[in-house]
Write a protein that holds these residues in place. Sequence first.
Motif, PDB file in Angstrom:
ATOM      1  N   ILE A  42      -6.762  -5.458  -7.087  1.00 17.95           N
ATOM      2  CA  ILE A  42      -5.305  -5.266  -7.130  1.00 17.95           C
ATOM      3  C   ILE A  42      -4.699  -6.117  -8.240  1.00 17.95           C
ATOM      4  O   ILE A  42      -3.839  -5.653  -8.996  1.00 17.95           O
ATOM      5  N   ILE A  81      -2.947   3.604  -4.672  1.00 21.74           N
ATOM      6  CA  ILE A  81      -1.760   3.039  -5.312  1.00 21.74           C
ATOM      7  C   ILE A  81      -0.705   4.130  -5.455  1.00 21.74           C
ATOM      8  O   ILE A  81      -0.967   5.185  -6.040  1.00 21.74           O
ATOM      9  N   ILE A 128       0.447  -0.347  -2.035  1.00 22.25           N
ATOM     10  CA  ILE A 128      -0.998  -0.353  -2.255  1.00 22.25           C
ATOM     11  C   ILE A 128      -1.685  -0.466  -0.896  1.00 22.25           C
ATOM     12  O   ILE A 128      -1.423  -1.404  -0.133  1.00 22.25           O
ATOM     13  N   LEU A 146       1.410  -4.748  -0.050  1.00 25.30           N
ATOM     14  CA  LEU A 146      -0.032  -4.559   0.058  1.00 25.30           C
ATOM     15  C   LEU A 146      -0.413  -4.444   1.532  1.00 25.30           C
ATOM     16  O   LEU A 146      -0.062  -5.308   2.340  1.00 25.30           O
TER      17      LEU A 146
END
Length: 651
Positions: A478, A441, A450, A493
């Motif tokens: 997450i 992260i 991420i 992501l």
Amino acid sequence: MNNNNFSRRRRGMRFKPKGGLSPNPQKTDRDATQARAEVVTEQGGAERVFEKRHNQEIERAENIAAGLPPEGKPETVSAEIPAPTVAAPEISAAPADAEKFQPVKITEPPKGLIDTIKSAATNLVKKVQRLIRPEKKSHKEVIINAETLETRVAVMEDGKLEEFNIERTTEERLVGSIFKGRVRNLEDGLKAAFVDIGFEKNAFLHYWDIVPNQFDSGVEIVEREGRKRDRPKITQKDIPRLYPPGTDIIVQVTKGPIGTKGPRVTTNIVLPGRFLVLLPNSDQSGISRKIENPEERKRLKKILRELHIPEGMGVIMRTAGEGQQLRYFVRDLALLLEEWSGVQEKIKKQPMATCVFQEPDLIERTVRDFLTEDVERIVVDHQKAHDRMRDMIAKISTRSVSKIKLYSEAQPVFDRFNVSKQLENTFSRQVHLKSGGYIVIDETEALVAIDVNTGRHKGGKDQEALILKVNLEAAEEICRQLRLRNMGGLIVLDFIDMKSGRDRQQVHTRMRDGLRRDKAKTHILPISQLGLMEMTRQRHSESVRAAVYDDCPYCKGRGKVKSAITMSVEIQRKLQEILKKRTRDESDFQLRIVVNPTVLDRLRTEDEKHLIEMEKRYFGKLSFRVDTGMHAEQFKIVNVTNGEELASVGC
């Protein structure tokens, strides 16, 4: 994303634009555009009740009023490109068949005879119920650590940290508070009023925040019987006539002061309670769309129509009201009306530019927002906080008073319930998963990135199933990390590439389901052609990282400082510049260089011969002094003869 074992880019996959090869431009996703605007502009505030269709216009006017560019300060992202992440070393995965979680037992003060009999009877009834109808349930509890300077609240499910909040007692709770203000001036060009609420900077009140608004999309309007009071419709043109400079006005803060901006306020006031939200200035009522069961929604709508709400006011049923009986809503409404009556009394008595209602502290908000039916107990380690919580709960539900437990053992409560260790692991840059994979992260000013990695997996016969398993675990983690760290804004992501469209849809569904329990408003898009999933999460307040950590005084938040060899090269470069400019004569020319101890070690060892050669070449003498208080990237060069400072870098 780095994956040493599985091919990142599949053969035969070609990039195809979502809109095809047609020359006609593709229509933008309206919901995605709106979601991006919300998270970029909404820096704080309570849970939204009224819609914010004009947020961009309000933000633009606020920036101009604060002397900033219309679009705000440009968001800067570090130019440094992060190095590719390598596979993590092997770690022992948690056993699949771990022992069943048992709640931590705490010693309670001795009870009286009657309380002991009641407690034994209650436990007996629960045991009989479990024998007759066994049910699978998670152990959910709230742990509160109340101290002099800060209060911390952790929500645990089966011993796992799921939510975390922190509040400093020295910081003023501005957002959500109600003020009796006075309009100082109007700016028709900005369509905004500036209101004095007792702070150095006047509060910013846009005309759209004065005009009564409709409900947000997360609230369904419920029509109630009875005659509605015909209120004259107010438009932006009426504002200068209704609120000229010098007019007293009641406003609620929706965003605290940031940088050169003052607080942002609105006249659409909301008072949140345990099961209801009171709207003193709106006659509309509604129910939260997060309650999804159709039968339950029908039952709650019937209850809402039976409530005796004063004329000109409205209420919204919160998600916590799901499954509650009519008497709880009646009691909550009575408390909210009593609270609003107290606010009105203060409005009459108190002078202008004073606070007439302050947002409750974290302990009271915990009782209001977290004490649901599925919470087994709330453990608090402070006697006064314990007594205050019991008094608050007794007004709403006497049955829930027994859930409040006082912790009085010597070991800190967060250590006793294994919260401290989980916090340390949670807020690290790399978070490991049970399967051996991990996520990385990185928070920047522009967005949160991420990355999902396979970690210690070595591959196998069914690689696709293995990749899907890691991605599904990462999706759950997450969602948890977003809540724990309170990260908001634009989030990208990078999951491990999946060949199957069904697998990609399964990961998207897992993310969407995991975000349902998030109190912040989120918007998520499917995995794109580049293998990335984009989402937004509304910022209600600053992230835990911003609240707990300060930027490093050395690297200024970059995470990097110049190495000793880099500083040695810069010093030698500057010395050559000074020595070359010097007029050659027979007088002694001596320079003193003041540096950080780590840089001096480098100069005295590896680079000593280069400095001696420089002295011989330019007929000068160099001496070095250490300054322990000097930054690693700072140095000074002084002429010893006359004390003149010839160079000062970073000072």
